[in-house]
Design an enzyme around this catalytic site. Structure first.
Site, PDB file in Angstrom:
ATOM      1  N   HIS A 202      27.186  23.235  23.145  1.00  0.00           N
ATOM      2  CA  HIS A 202      28.588  22.806  23.077  1.00  0.00           C
ATOM      3  C   HIS A 202      29.411  23.847  22.308  1.00  0.00           C
ATOM      4  CE1 HIS A 202      32.182  20.618  21.958  1.00  0.00           C
ATOM      5  NE2 HIS A 202      31.949  19.907  23.045  1.00  0.00           N
TER       6      HIS A 202
ATOM      7  N   GLU B 141      33.263  23.978  29.996  1.00  0.00           N
ATOM      8  CA  GLU B 141      34.272  23.472  29.074  1.00  0.00           C
ATOM      9  C   GLU B 141      35.025  24.655  28.464  1.00  0.00           C
ATOM     10  OE1 GLU B 141      33.223  19.377  27.431  1.00  0.00           O
ATOM     11  OE2 GLU B 141      31.940  20.746  26.347  1.00  0.00           O
TER      12      GLU B 141
ATOM     13  N   SER C 249      39.768  17.971  27.434  1.00  0.00           N
ATOM     14  CA  SER C 249      40.945  17.108  27.539  1.00  0.00           C
ATOM     15  C   SER C 249      40.996  16.320  28.852  1.00  0.00           C
ATOM     16  CB  SER C 249      42.232  17.914  27.320  1.00  0.00           C
ATOM     17  OG  SER C 249      42.237  18.483  26.016  1.00  0.00           O
TER      18      SER C 249
ATOM     19  N   GLY D 287      39.853  19.282  23.177  1.00  0.00           N
ATOM     20  CA  GLY D 287      40.552  18.618  22.080  1.00  0.00           C
ATOM     21  C   GLY D 287      41.982  19.081  21.885  1.00  0.00           C
TER      22      GLY D 287
ATOM     23  N   GLU E  41      31.500  23.638  20.057  1.00  0.00           N
ATOM     24  CA  GLU E  41      31.546  23.480  18.598  1.00  0.00           C
ATOM     25  C   GLU E  41      30.253  23.994  17.959  1.00  0.00           C
ATOM     26  OE1 GLU E  41      32.761  19.416  18.953  1.00  0.00           O
ATOM     27  OE2 GLU E  41      34.618  20.193  19.821  1.00  0.00           O
TER      28      GLU E  41
ATOM     29  N   LYS F 213      31.039  13.137  19.517  1.00  0.00           N
ATOM     30  CA  LYS F 213      31.124  14.101  18.404  1.00  0.00           C
ATOM     31  C   LYS F 213      30.831  13.386  17.081  1.00  0.00           C
ATOM     32  CE  LYS F 213      34.119  16.840  21.263  1.00  0.00           C
ATOM     33  NZ  LYS F 213      35.134  17.873  21.371  1.00  0.00           N
TER      34      LYS F 213
ATOM     35  N   ASN G 236      31.027  12.426  24.973  1.00  0.00           N
ATOM     36  CA  ASN G 236      30.580  13.101  23.756  1.00  0.00           C
ATOM     37  C   ASN G 236      31.394  12.552  22.590  1.00  0.00           C
ATOM     38  OD1 ASN G 236      29.932  14.861  21.720  1.00  0.00           O
ATOM     39  ND2 ASN G 236      30.807  16.674  22.707  1.00  0.00           N
TER      40      ASN G 236
HETATM   41  P1  PGA Z   1      37.777  16.577  24.673  1.00  0.00           P
HETATM   42  O1  PGA Z   1      36.320  17.169  24.341  1.00  0.00           O
HETATM   43  O2  PGA Z   1      37.624  15.693  25.889  1.00  0.00           O
HETATM   44  O3  PGA Z   1      38.157  15.801  23.442  1.00  0.00           O
HETATM   45  O4  PGA Z   1      38.671  17.743  24.949  1.00  0.00           O
HETATM   46  C1  PGA Z   1      35.440  17.542  25.367  1.00  0.00           C
HETATM   47  C2  PGA Z   1      34.159  18.038  24.806  1.00  0.00           C
HETATM   48  O5  PGA Z   1      34.174  18.723  23.762  1.00  0.00           O
HETATM   49  O6  PGA Z   1      33.077  17.778  25.362  1.00  0.00           O
END
Ligand code: PGA
Length: 247
Positions: free
Chosen positions: A94, A164, A210, A170, A96, A12, A10
């Site tokens: 997701h 997640e 992460s 993140g 976000e 983003k 992803n």
């Molecule tokens: P990250 O994000 O690996 O940067 O923690 C994962 C995601 O949001 O799918």
């Protein structure tokens, strides 16, 4: 039954043509791995470019889409458009989208059903926030988010569930393999009870939050972890090591 390992990247809201070229180059150079489904999700302006330049073994997903095919919805893209680009996948729900843009369980469920009905497969994301985990609500939150699509009677063969935990996205605070496995096991039991044993057995449940080249192998050993959804680390050449984490 054996579930095929699935690794999503992803991106983003990151990238430009130069960095997309760099990511495409390391993905195209990586040896083919027919044991793993690899799906990367560039920002919408780069979807067609990524699709045109990536080798056939790497699929491209949109990061989001709306719940209707077309119309007066400024800023949105539809599953029909994703399909028109020759793509097969979209990420929905997701964290976000849920927490930065305030998308509700109900909206995400409507988007999921519309994407599936349009012939687009869905990486359906769920996960609890830190305060929800600390209050002992991890199971309730994840089940509530899943129940929204169970209620819609979706067809599960074209869904991958991404667990997640919001506190792990993140932040560098990856869930331990045990923490992730515990929730994946709950999700599989939920599917068994609410949908069917066959769907519980066949549906891939991937972990995100992460994930790095260093922790992927240990996470990938857990019986209910069928792959990863990778954010930050999917922008770097090490992503290829994550693709091979279980090979
Ligand atoms: P990250 O994000 O690996 O940067 O923690 C994962 C995601 O949001 O799918």
């Amino acid at each position: 039954m054996a579930r095929k390992f699935f690794v999503g990247g992803n991106w983003k809201m990151n990238g430009d043509f130069a960095s997309v070229d760099g990511i495409v180059a390391f993905l195209n150079q990586s040896a083919d791995n027919s044991n793993v489904d690899v799906v990367v999700a560039p920002p919408a302006p780069y979807l067609a470019y990524a699709k045109a330049n990536l080798k056939a073994g790497v699929l491209v997903a949109a990061q989001n889409c709306y719940k209707t095919a077309k119309g007066a919805f400024t800023g949105e893209i539809s599953p029909a458009m994703i399909k028109d680009l020759g793509l097969e996948w979209v990420i929905l729900g997701h964290s976000e989208r849920r927490h930065v843009f305030g998308e509700s369980d109900a909206l995400i469920a409507e988007k999921t059903i519309h994407a599936l009905e349009s012939g687009i497969k869905v990486i359906f994301c769920i996960g609890e926030k830190l305060e929800e985990r600390e209050a002992g609500h991890t199971k309730d939150v994840n089940f509530r988010q899943l129940q929204a699509i169970v209620d819609k009677g979706v067809s599960w063969e074209n869904i991958v569930i991404a667990y997640e935990p919001v506190w792990a996205i993140g932040t560098g605070k990856t869930a331990s393999p045990e923490q992730a496995q515990e929730v994946h096991e709950w999700i599989r039991a939920f599917l068994k009870e609410k949908v069917s044993p066959a769907v519980a057995d066949a549906t891939r449940i991937i972990y995100g939050g992460s994930v790095t080249a260093d922790n992927a192998a240990e996470l990938g050993k857990k019986p209910d972890i069928d792959g990863f959804l990778v954010g930050g680390a999917s922008l770097k050449p090490d992503f290829v090591k994550i693709i091979y984490a279980r090979s």
